[in-house]
Design a protein around this motif. Sequence first.
Motif, PDB file in Angstrom:
ATOM      1  N   ALA A   1      11.142  40.496  34.714  1.00 13.05           N
ATOM      2  CA  ALA A   1      12.175  40.607  33.534  1.00 13.05           C
ATOM      3  C   ALA A   1      11.885  41.961  32.671  1.00 13.05           C
ATOM      4  O   ALA A   1      12.777  42.706  32.482  1.00 13.05           O
ATOM      5  CB  ALA A   1      12.411  39.473  32.835  1.00 13.05           C
ATOM      6  N   LYS A   2      10.739  42.039  32.315  1.00 13.59           N
ATOM      7  CA  LYS A   2      10.372  43.200  31.611  1.00 13.59           C
ATOM      8  C   LYS A   2      10.509  44.617  32.390  1.00 13.59           C
ATOM      9  O   LYS A   2      11.014  45.397  31.938  1.00 13.59           O
ATOM     10  CB  LYS A   2       8.758  43.155  30.981  1.00 13.59           C
TER      11      LYS A   2
ATOM     12  N   SER B   1      15.530  43.326  30.992  1.00 16.31           N
ATOM     13  CA  SER B   1      16.386  42.486  30.820  1.00 16.31           C
ATOM     14  C   SER B   1      16.074  41.423  29.802  1.00 16.31           C
ATOM     15  O   SER B   1      16.755  40.609  29.347  1.00 16.31           O
ATOM     16  CB  SER B   1      16.601  41.838  32.230  1.00 16.31           C
ATOM     17  N   LEU B   2      14.910  41.589  29.259  1.00 20.03           N
ATOM     18  CA  LEU B   2      14.308  40.788  28.095  1.00 20.03           C
ATOM     19  C   LEU B   2      15.468  41.259  26.775  1.00 20.03           C
ATOM     20  O   LEU B   2      15.765  42.448  26.583  1.00 20.03           O
ATOM     21  CB  LEU B   2      12.982  41.038  27.710  1.00 20.03           C
TER      22      LEU B   2
ATOM     23  N   THR C   1      15.274  33.514  31.104  1.00 19.23           N
ATOM     24  CA  THR C   1      14.014  34.048  30.857  1.00 19.23           C
ATOM     25  C   THR C   1      14.027  34.931  29.826  1.00 19.23           C
ATOM     26  O   THR C   1      13.010  35.329  28.951  1.00 19.23           O
ATOM     27  CB  THR C   1      13.650  35.103  32.230  1.00 19.23           C
ATOM     28  N   ARG C   2      15.189  35.636  29.559  1.00 17.90           N
ATOM     29  CA  ARG C   2      15.144  36.736  28.461  1.00 17.90           C
ATOM     30  C   ARG C   2      14.900  36.310  27.061  1.00 17.90           C
ATOM     31  O   ARG C   2      14.220  36.990  26.349  1.00 17.90           O
ATOM     32  CB  ARG C   2      16.519  37.375  28.459  1.00 17.90           C
TER      33      ARG C   2
ATOM     34  N   GLU D   1      12.838  45.055  34.841  1.00 18.45           N
ATOM     35  CA  GLU D   1      14.133  45.297  34.720  1.00 18.45           C
ATOM     36  C   GLU D   1      14.923  45.457  33.543  1.00 18.45           C
ATOM     37  O   GLU D   1      15.958  45.689  33.533  1.00 18.45           O
ATOM     38  CB  GLU D   1      14.570  44.104  35.526  1.00 18.45           C
TER      39      GLU D   1
ATOM     40  N   TYR E   1       8.313  36.702  33.859  1.00 22.66           N
ATOM     41  CA  TYR E   1       8.302  37.558  32.631  1.00 22.66           C
ATOM     42  C   TYR E   1       8.305  38.966  33.010  1.00 22.66           C
ATOM     43  O   TYR E   1       8.838  40.097  32.413  1.00 22.66           O
ATOM     44  CB  TYR E   1       7.308  37.097  31.635  1.00 22.66           C
TER      45      TYR E   1
END
Length: 417
Positions: free
Chosen positions: A208-209, A213-214, A351-352, A211, A205
């Motif tokens: 992803a945050k 990409s969430l 993940t998003r 990047e 997570y």
Amino acid sequence: MRKVIISGMIGNGLEWYDFALYSYMALIISKLFFPAGDDAAHLLATFGIFAVGFVARPFGGIFFGWLGDKFGRRTALVTAIFMMAVPTGCIGLLPTYAQIGIAAPILLTFIRLLQGLSLGGAFSGCITFLVEHAPPGRRGLIGSTTISSLVIGFLLGAVLASLIKLPLSEAQYESWGWRIPFLLGIPIGFIGFYIRHHCDESPVYTAAKQEDSLSKAPVRDTLIHEWRHMLQAIGIYITVTMPFYLLTAYLLTFSEKNLGLLPQDALLINTAVMLILFVMAPFSAWLSDKIGRKKILITGAMAFFLGIYPVFLLLLKGDFRSVLLAQSAFALLVGFYTGPVPTMLVEIFPTRVRYTGMAISYNICAALFGGTTPMICQWIINQTGNAHAIAYYVMAASVVSLVSLYFYRDRYQDALV
């Protein structure tokens, strides 16, 4: 990893302790929270309130899924355990029907709704949190610790309920003794709150945050872009949730009321069942890390379809040995199929929107086919007088899962993205 697993198991176990107490107290609740009269109708109503807690779970899944995908897995989990502990303690403070009349079951129903909201985000969030921390090649095994801790929570509820009852007379137990396990849910819940608050956020997570990409609107994106995966997850999970609650929440009461077992014998069998689940689920999950989730799940669903009717034939003989063997065989089936499922639910969503997709699909399935199981099984028996019909219900669920698994692409060797 050890710290994450221990914290996840403790927090998850404590929440399931809170939720499972209602199952173990079904008979006393049906007696105290409804007017004197038809015992079968009151038990059905008690299981109906049990089901109400599951009706709230999809809404809890939506809220906590949004919270977990938007602000972090840990934030959602800390909030959820607090929302479980306080309502559980409130059940221990509720006046009975004899004291406040119809308001008693109404308040009980409201509390079950709050518990359902909490568990709607807690269990799916715990699975997501653990699997996202897991190293490649061990995701199945680590994901199955959520099942093991769930079993610990159920066992803790059963043990405390039994120990408290032993030194008390029937009058003392009905007057105040039954309240103690519920009141203990408050301090137990705050222990879980403290443990979860001091855990690190999921690395998947966090990446992803960083990047960016969430999803900015995880609920909307899940419903629009992930609905096929949601249907697939629901279809696969139905052979977890319905057999599990049949085994753990209904057969304890069924063994006492319909088969005539002594309460201590029924509880002993239930404990043996839990221990089998505790061992079998991690084994099948470990095996799924080696040969794939899909192979294990197809084998498990076929075993349910072919084996559940003989299990019920043995169960309905009614003597202690037959009931023990039947429920043990049932537990082997449930544990084998269930082990890889938590990790499979994580792997199926990106993940998003992972927390949201998993929470909504898992909780819709639990609401429709898990929480209703005790009520539907009791209704089937009341209407037909034939407990064998319950086996057909399990067989139908396994067929649905087999169809869903046919379209499932195994991701056990893929990285979480």
